[in-house]
Design an enzyme around this catalytic site. Structure first.
Site, PDB file in Angstrom:
ATOM      1  N   SER A   1     -11.874  -0.549  20.919  1.00 41.09           N
ATOM      2  CA  SER A   1     -11.247  -1.802  21.353  1.00 41.09           C
ATOM      3  C   SER A   1     -10.097  -1.546  22.319  1.00 41.09           C
ATOM      4  O   SER A   1      -9.501  -0.481  22.340  1.00 41.09           O
ATOM      5  CB  SER A   1     -10.719  -2.581  20.144  1.00 41.09           C
ATOM      6  OG  SER A   1     -11.730  -2.787  19.203  1.00 41.09           O
TER       7      SER A   1
HETATM    8  N1  SAH Z   1     -12.540  -0.107  15.249  1.00 40.91           N
HETATM    9  C1  SAH Z   1     -13.304   0.656  16.214  1.00 40.91           C
HETATM   10  C2  SAH Z   1     -14.063  -0.227  17.194  1.00 40.91           C
HETATM   11  C3  SAH Z   1     -15.338  -0.528  16.616  1.00 40.91           C
HETATM   12  S1  SAH Z   1     -16.595  -1.305  17.549  1.00 40.91           S
HETATM   13  C4  SAH Z   1     -12.461   1.648  16.985  1.00 40.91           C
HETATM   14  O1  SAH Z   1     -11.245   1.670  16.769  1.00 40.91           O
HETATM   15  O2  SAH Z   1     -13.017   2.425  17.754  1.00 40.91           O
HETATM   16  C5  SAH Z   1     -17.378  -2.058  16.141  1.00 40.91           C
HETATM   17  C6  SAH Z   1     -18.026  -1.102  15.185  1.00 40.91           C
HETATM   18  O3  SAH Z   1     -18.496  -1.859  14.093  1.00 40.91           O
HETATM   19  C7  SAH Z   1     -19.240  -0.378  15.778  1.00 40.91           C
HETATM   20  O4  SAH Z   1     -19.071   1.001  15.668  1.00 40.91           O
HETATM   21  C8  SAH Z   1     -20.386  -0.891  14.914  1.00 40.91           C
HETATM   22  O5  SAH Z   1     -21.382   0.082  14.676  1.00 40.91           O
HETATM   23  C9  SAH Z   1     -19.684  -1.269  13.630  1.00 40.91           C
HETATM   24  N2  SAH Z   1     -20.376  -2.223  12.770  1.00 40.91           N
HETATM   25  C10 SAH Z   1     -21.091  -3.324  13.129  1.00 40.91           C
HETATM   26  N3  SAH Z   1     -21.544  -3.943  12.031  1.00 40.91           N
HETATM   27  C11 SAH Z   1     -21.112  -3.232  10.955  1.00 40.91           C
HETATM   28  C12 SAH Z   1     -21.262  -3.375   9.535  1.00 40.91           C
HETATM   29  N4  SAH Z   1     -21.970  -4.366   8.979  1.00 40.91           N
HETATM   30  N5  SAH Z   1     -20.670  -2.449   8.739  1.00 40.91           N
HETATM   31  C13 SAH Z   1     -19.964  -1.421   9.258  1.00 40.91           C
HETATM   32  N6  SAH Z   1     -19.786  -1.244  10.577  1.00 40.91           N
HETATM   33  C14 SAH Z   1     -20.354  -2.136  11.418  1.00 40.91           C
END
Ligand code: SAH
Length: 217
Positions: free
Chosen positions: A68
């Site tokens: 993000s």
């Molecule tokens: N917080 C992260 C950004 C994440 S992008 C950072 O600091 O880099 C969103 C993430 O959520 C992705 O990696 C995606 O695979 C994950 N995601 C999506 N649905 C999910 C779920 N149901 N459970 C766990 N992770 C999930």
């Protein structure tokens, strides 16, 4: 690692500039700004993107996912800290950057990620960088992490149409969830705070997140 490199786009001066920018955009919590200043974001992205790590922008982390934008990380963290949480659950570990920021600010961070490869990479980063209070799991975060709940705060870093019920159930009374809520294209950043009787929702600015997907794939 490259942490001590101290030159070019990953230098302390570059990080300080990012913090200045976040401050000018309205991030006020000094602890949050200090966590951003102290956390080597360039070690949470691919080496090829390291030179852009202190720009206030989201960057690809592979597998269709993104780390993000620092402003959003700071904003969501600031909103969560208002309830002074000790134990925090993050849904969507991704690169691990958000979890690393939280790890500097609260006692214990639990983070779940549905893509196994990302889970492994994040775990390795935490080990290398010496974060001892972060625990990562490959699982569907829509189910929360019952074994370690309830949590004082829950941060969902992927966008969904509704708040998964298990997450609301795993929130302590007085606890707060922050999540991008809405459709595929755009969402609204919302907080939900649990009181003894109700869940109180407050809406904030529009945001764009990758989708929250059920199941661990
Ligand atoms: N917080 C992260 C950004 C994440 S992008 C950072 O600091 O880099 C969103 C993430 O959520 C992705 O990696 C995606 O695979 C994950 N995601 C999506 N649905 C999910 C779920 N149901 N459970 C766990 N992770 C999930």
């Amino acid at each position: 690692m490259m942490e001590s490199q101290g030159i070019g786009m990953t230098s302390q001066r570059t990080r300080d500039r990012l913090v200045q920018r976040l401050r000018s955009e309205g991030i006020e919590n000094p602890a949050v700004l200090e966590a951003i200043r102290a956390t080597p974001r360039h070690l949470f992205v691919d080496e090829a993107l390291a030179s852009r790590a202190y720009e206030d922008t989201a960057l690809p982390i592979g597998l269709g996912q993104t780390i993000s934008q620092p402003y959003i990380v700071a904003r969501m963290t600031e909103l969560l800290l208002e309830v002074e949480p000790h134990k925090v659950l993050e849904v969507g570990t991704g690169s691990g950057y958000q979890a690393a920021i939280l790890a500097r600010l609260v006692d214990k961070v639990y983070s779940t990620e549905r893509i196994e490869e990302l889970t492994g990479q994040a775990r390795q980063r935490f080990r290398k960088l010496g974060y001892r209070n972060v625990r990562v799991q490959h699982s569907d975060g829509m189910l929360g992490w019952p074994r370690f709940g309830p949590f004082d705060a829950i941060m969902v870093t992927a966008g969904g149409e509704d708040i998964p019920k298990p997450l609301l159930e795993q929130l302590t009374v007085g606890g707060r969830l922050v999540m991008p809520l809405g459709g595929r294209v755009q969402q609204t950043l919302v907080t939900v705070t649990r009181t003894p009787t109700v869940y109180e929702r407050v809406d904030f600015e529009p945001v764009i997140f990758v989708p929250l997907i059920g199941g661990a794939g």
